[in-house]
Write a protein that holds these residues in place. Sequence first.
Motif, mmCIF file in Angstrom:
data_model
loop_
_atom_site.group_PDB
_atom_site.id
_atom_site.type_symbol
_atom_site.label_atom_id
_atom_site.label_comp_id
_atom_site.label_asym_id
_atom_site.label_seq_id
_atom_site.Cartn_x
_atom_site.Cartn_y
_atom_site.Cartn_z
ATOM 1 N N UNK A 2 0.832 -1.199 0.000
ATOM 2 C CA UNK A 2 0.000 0.000 0.000
ATOM 3 C C UNK A 2 0.868 1.249 0.000
ATOM 4 N N UNK A 3 1.979 1.197 0.729
ATOM 5 C CA UNK A 3 2.893 2.336 0.737
ATOM 6 C C UNK A 3 3.564 2.523 -0.626
ATOM 7 N N UNK A 4 3.828 1.420 -1.303
ATOM 8 C CA UNK A 4 4.393 1.534 -2.655
ATOM 9 C C UNK A 4 3.412 2.279 -3.555
ATOM 10 N N UNK A 5 2.140 1.972 -3.382
ATOM 11 C CA UNK A 5 1.115 2.634 -4.201
ATOM 12 C C UNK A 5 0.967 4.109 -3.853
ATOM 13 N N UNK A 6 0.898 4.417 -2.572
ATOM 14 C CA UNK A 6 0.570 5.778 -2.146
ATOM 15 C C UNK A 6 1.785 6.683 -2.029
#
Length: 444
Positions: A358-362
């Motif tokens: 999720x951090x990679x996405x955001x």
Amino acid sequence: MPLHYHYALIPVAATIGWIAKSKSGVHSNSSRRTGIQRQSTQRRNDLWSLNTSLVILMSSSVSFLLGSHLTLLFTRNTSFTWAPDNANHNHMAYTAMDRQLPRVEHEHSNDGLLYEKRPEGKFPVGGKHIVAHGIPRTASTLLFNMVGVCNFLYLMRNEPQNTSYIEPKYIKFKSQLDQYLLQTNGTKIYKTHIELENFLRFDVVLFTTAKDKKEAATIKASLEEQGHDIAYVQDMQSLREGGIPHVAHDFAFGYGLSKEDEDDLVEYFSKWEILRQCCGQQMSQYWRNDLFPEIYRKVTIMKHHPFCADYDIDEMEKSFMETKLYSWIDAYPNMRPFNKPSLLDEELNGTYCSSYNELVKTQVLDFYGQPRRNENITTGKWTEEEHLIFLEGLRQGWLNHPLKIAKMLKTRTPMQVHLHLKDYILGALGKTPMSEDNEEEKME
């Protein structure tokens, strides 16, 4: 009677035959020269010489027998320098007393010392540090973890008192070699990408990688010629053809593990390999590109990852944590780094992978958790508000979970949180904090 005893009796038999022949000749001569004093004196001198020779030869034979017996006694208490066969599956280290010693060839190492050449396919165990080497993107982390876990299994079966001394480390710079490789306590397992010529002066065992079978054979022959103790070359061609079961079989044989251990390795690493590609700081570049917001994707030059999108990554993480080997490794704090997708990642908790993805996405996290042109991520000195949120994360018990604190902050990456934590601890100890702007430092 052992063969070396027969050899020892040869000079005894020869001596007895010589004496018998000599005596026969003496008696024949004496019958023809009876009464001649000069010949009698000569005969006594000849017998004296024969008796002296008999004593010398008998002493030599006894010494040979005694030396052979002592050699046999010594070898009965000497363990092999390589892993035992897995035929008996009794998880005990073989010695010369347990079975007949194999034919052993000898070679000279790079320092001129004589060492025993291992049987083909066997790996050295005990007494040396291990270097897992490979160029990036040749499954070098799989090699590193396979070496570490198999060493762990070998020690559990044979030397359980030494299991807690295994220590995994990453060597990034040549300057670290003396610091790490001259240590003598326990078995150190190092991952590195630096040139192998730097390890020639150290007594280490090498595992490395290659692109295909032909290159693997060339690399192995070249390293042996240079004087390296090379145990195994993992090649991408064999890995693609045989997958994890192929590598697990080679390592189970190399370390003398049982068929049950081999099956456990297949179960463990089949799930670990999915997490390795689909989760964490060193995930597949293709999956990372799939996760990026569309504006940052390299659509025209990057293909989609073949399977990561098909998995519920949290379920896979939990399934991996339920394997037998995971629980065994988790019981030893020194071994826990092997239970992670990479040395840089945090310990798994059942939702680590989905949280990181999720951090990679955001936050558009690149390799090593670095942000890529994300306007929400700030750099430089931390604000008072950011620091208060950081402290709240510590109060939540997330000292070892910078990823969770980064999710709370939304303006800092896990790497930045990690560095800020170092500054915070140094400040509490009255030492000079690190620079807040050192965003490029990486956790190794």
